[in-house]
Design an enzyme around this catalytic site. Structure first.
Site, PDB file in Angstrom:
ATOM      1  N   SER A   8      11.514  -0.627   3.460  1.00 16.12           N
ATOM      2  CA  SER A   8      11.264   0.759   3.862  1.00 16.12           C
ATOM      3  C   SER A   8      11.428   0.885   5.366  1.00 16.12           C
ATOM      4  CB  SER A   8       9.858   1.178   3.456  1.00 16.12           C
ATOM      5  OG  SER A   8       9.511   2.348   4.169  1.00 16.12           O
ATOM      6  N   HIS A  32      15.425   1.751   1.961  1.00 16.76           N
ATOM      7  CA  HIS A  32      14.535   2.773   1.409  1.00 16.76           C
ATOM      8  C   HIS A  32      14.146   3.759   2.509  1.00 16.76           C
ATOM      9  CE1 HIS A  32      11.470   4.128  -1.537  1.00 16.76           C
ATOM     10  NE2 HIS A  32      10.637   4.218  -0.507  1.00 16.76           N
ATOM     11  N   ASP A  34      11.857   6.928   3.434  1.00 12.30           N
ATOM     12  CA  ASP A  34      10.682   7.702   3.039  1.00 12.30           C
ATOM     13  C   ASP A  34      10.686   9.050   3.741  1.00 12.30           C
ATOM     14  OD1 ASP A  34       9.119   6.019   1.248  1.00 12.30           O
ATOM     15  OD2 ASP A  34       9.065   4.622   2.940  1.00 12.30           O
ATOM     16  N   MET A  36       8.903  12.554   4.191  1.00 13.35           N
ATOM     17  CA  MET A  36       7.593  13.206   3.966  1.00 13.35           C
ATOM     18  C   MET A  36       7.547  14.530   4.718  1.00 13.35           C
ATOM     19  SD  MET A  36       5.171   9.943   4.768  1.00 13.35           S
ATOM     20  CE  MET A  36       5.516   8.315   4.097  1.00 13.35           C
ATOM     21  N   HIS A  65      13.460   8.450  -0.930  1.00 12.19           N
ATOM     22  CA  HIS A  65      12.234   8.742  -1.680  1.00 12.19           C
ATOM     23  C   HIS A  65      11.659  10.029  -1.097  1.00 12.19           C
ATOM     24  CE1 HIS A  65       7.770   7.249  -2.364  1.00 12.19           C
ATOM     25  NE2 HIS A  65       8.060   8.279  -3.122  1.00 12.19           N
ATOM     26  N   MET A  67       9.120  12.710  -0.648  1.00 12.00           N
ATOM     27  CA  MET A  67       7.705  13.057  -0.831  1.00 12.00           C
ATOM     28  C   MET A  67       7.528  14.444  -0.236  1.00 12.00           C
ATOM     29  SD  MET A  67       6.188   9.339   0.185  1.00 12.00           S
ATOM     30  CE  MET A  67       7.736   8.854   0.945  1.00 12.00           C
ATOM     31  N   MET A 140       4.339   4.190  -7.749  1.00 17.82           N
ATOM     32  CA  MET A 140       3.656   3.987  -6.462  1.00 17.82           C
ATOM     33  C   MET A 140       2.505   3.003  -6.663  1.00 17.82           C
ATOM     34  SD  MET A 140       5.230   5.786  -4.127  1.00 17.82           S
ATOM     35  CE  MET A 140       4.103   5.285  -2.835  1.00 17.82           C
ATOM     36  N   ASP A 178       6.595   0.607  -5.171  1.00 20.64           N
ATOM     37  CA  ASP A 178       6.567   0.970  -3.755  1.00 20.64           C
ATOM     38  C   ASP A 178       5.135   1.038  -3.220  1.00 20.64           C
ATOM     39  OD1 ASP A 178       7.040   2.043  -1.254  1.00 20.64           O
ATOM     40  OD2 ASP A 178       7.856   3.953  -1.981  1.00 20.64           O
TER      41      ASP A 178
HETATM   42  C1  DX5 Z   1       4.508   5.224   1.227  1.00 22.69           C
HETATM   43  C2  DX5 Z   1       5.975   4.932   1.188  1.00 22.69           C
HETATM   44  C3  DX5 Z   1       6.311   3.494   1.127  1.00 22.69           C
HETATM   45  C4  DX5 Z   1       5.844   2.702   2.304  1.00 22.69           C
HETATM   46  C5  DX5 Z   1       5.950   1.246   1.983  1.00 22.69           C
HETATM   47  O1  DX5 Z   1       4.313   6.585   1.122  1.00 22.69           O
HETATM   48  O2  DX5 Z   1       6.553   5.551   0.078  1.00 22.69           O
HETATM   49  O3  DX5 Z   1       7.698   3.331   0.933  1.00 22.69           O
HETATM   50  O4  DX5 Z   1       6.567   2.975   3.459  1.00 22.69           O
HETATM   51  O5  DX5 Z   1       5.430   0.541   3.064  1.00 22.69           O
HETATM   52  P1  DX5 Z   1       4.465  -0.716   2.891  1.00 22.69           P
HETATM   53  O6  DX5 Z   1       5.282  -1.784   2.256  1.00 22.69           O
HETATM   54  O7  DX5 Z   1       4.047  -1.015   4.283  1.00 22.69           O
HETATM   55  O8  DX5 Z   1       3.333  -0.282   2.004  1.00 22.69           O
HETATM   56 ZN    ZN Z   2       8.684   5.018  -0.425  1.00 26.68          ZN
END
Ligand code: DX5
Ligand code: ZN
Length: 218
Positions: A8, A32, A34, A36, A65, A67, A140, A178
């Site tokens: 990520s 990956h 993320d 948000m 991903h 969110m 998750m 994840d």
């Molecule tokens: C959380 C994300 C993950 C996160 C994973 O909302 O979707 O992808 O960045 O990071 P670690 O491995 O540090 O939990």
């Molecule tokens: Zn993620």
């Protein structure tokens, strides 16, 4: 099929992203991303300025991903950036009365892999009606919103149950896990049926991220 590792980018060094992308190109299977929005999850990450900058440099596929609420507003834009895997949250779809199957079909119509994500407090069975429409399910193992959280151990039994249900329905969708993934829980997740492991902190905070990715792959 060997386990795919998707580090990520959230845990990367944003002042030296180019260096981290080079490392990922050499060692990882996927990148990956993320995304948000501060609404679906209580945090804001990065957006298209970062995705635009890294897309031409990434020689391995990217996995976005989402969110965010109303993820469908951005499907086309992510596809046009060359993203290979695109997931949205079941919670977002249900909140806005969208049919998750329909959203998955819209992603697939763009010629990319469609995934359905959900938090640890969502009953696993909630995703069963959509398995046939998904290319992958993103389970998750922490609550979406922040990197660096502790892995929730119940995820392992959820992955096992999901794997059995996928087989029971005669499907082949992949399971991505994840949150808080590290070298201790990775083998258990793979044994339970996970095919793709996302790992932020355990990769980027390690002294040798390339070696950690290999170790996670098992
Ligand atoms: C959380 C994300 C993950 C996160 C994973 O909302 O979707 O992808 O960045 O990071 P670690 O491995 O540090 O939990
Ligand atoms: Zn993620």
């Amino acid at each position: 099929m060997h386990t795919k590792i998707a580090p990520s980018l959230l845990a990367a060094d944003f002042l030296n992203l180019g260096k981290d992308i080079t490392m990922l190109n050499e060692n990882a299977d996927l990148i990956h991303l993320d995304i948000m929005d501060g609404i679906l999850v209580p945090n804001i990450s990065f957006g298209f300025s970062v995705v635009d900058a890294l897309a031409p440099m990434a020689s391995i596929p990217t996995d976005a991903h989402l969110m965010i609420v109303h993820p469908e507003n951005y499907f086309e834009r992510f596809a046009s950036k060359g993203v290979s895997m695109l997931s949205f949250h079941l919670e977002a779809a249900l909140m806005q009365n969208s049919d998750p199957s329909e959203l998955l079909s819209r992603i697939k119509a763009l010629g990319i892999s469609a995934g359905l994500a959900f938090n640890p407090d969502i009953p696993l069975e909630s995703c069963f009606p959509y398995l046939k429409d998904a290319d992958f399910i993103l389970v998750m193992s922490v609550f979406a919103g922040f990197g660096g959280q502790k892995f929730i151990p119940e995820t392992i039994s959820r992955v096992k149950a999901l794997k059995s249900e996928i087989e029971r329905q005669g499907l082949s969708c992949a399971i991505e896990v994840d949150g808080g993934v590290n070298q201790e829980n990775a083998p258990l997740l793979v044994e339970a049926g996970a095919g793709i492991l996302v790992a932020g902190s355990s990769v980027f905070k390690s002294s040798d991220p390339g070696a950690t990715i290999k170790a996670l792959r098992g």
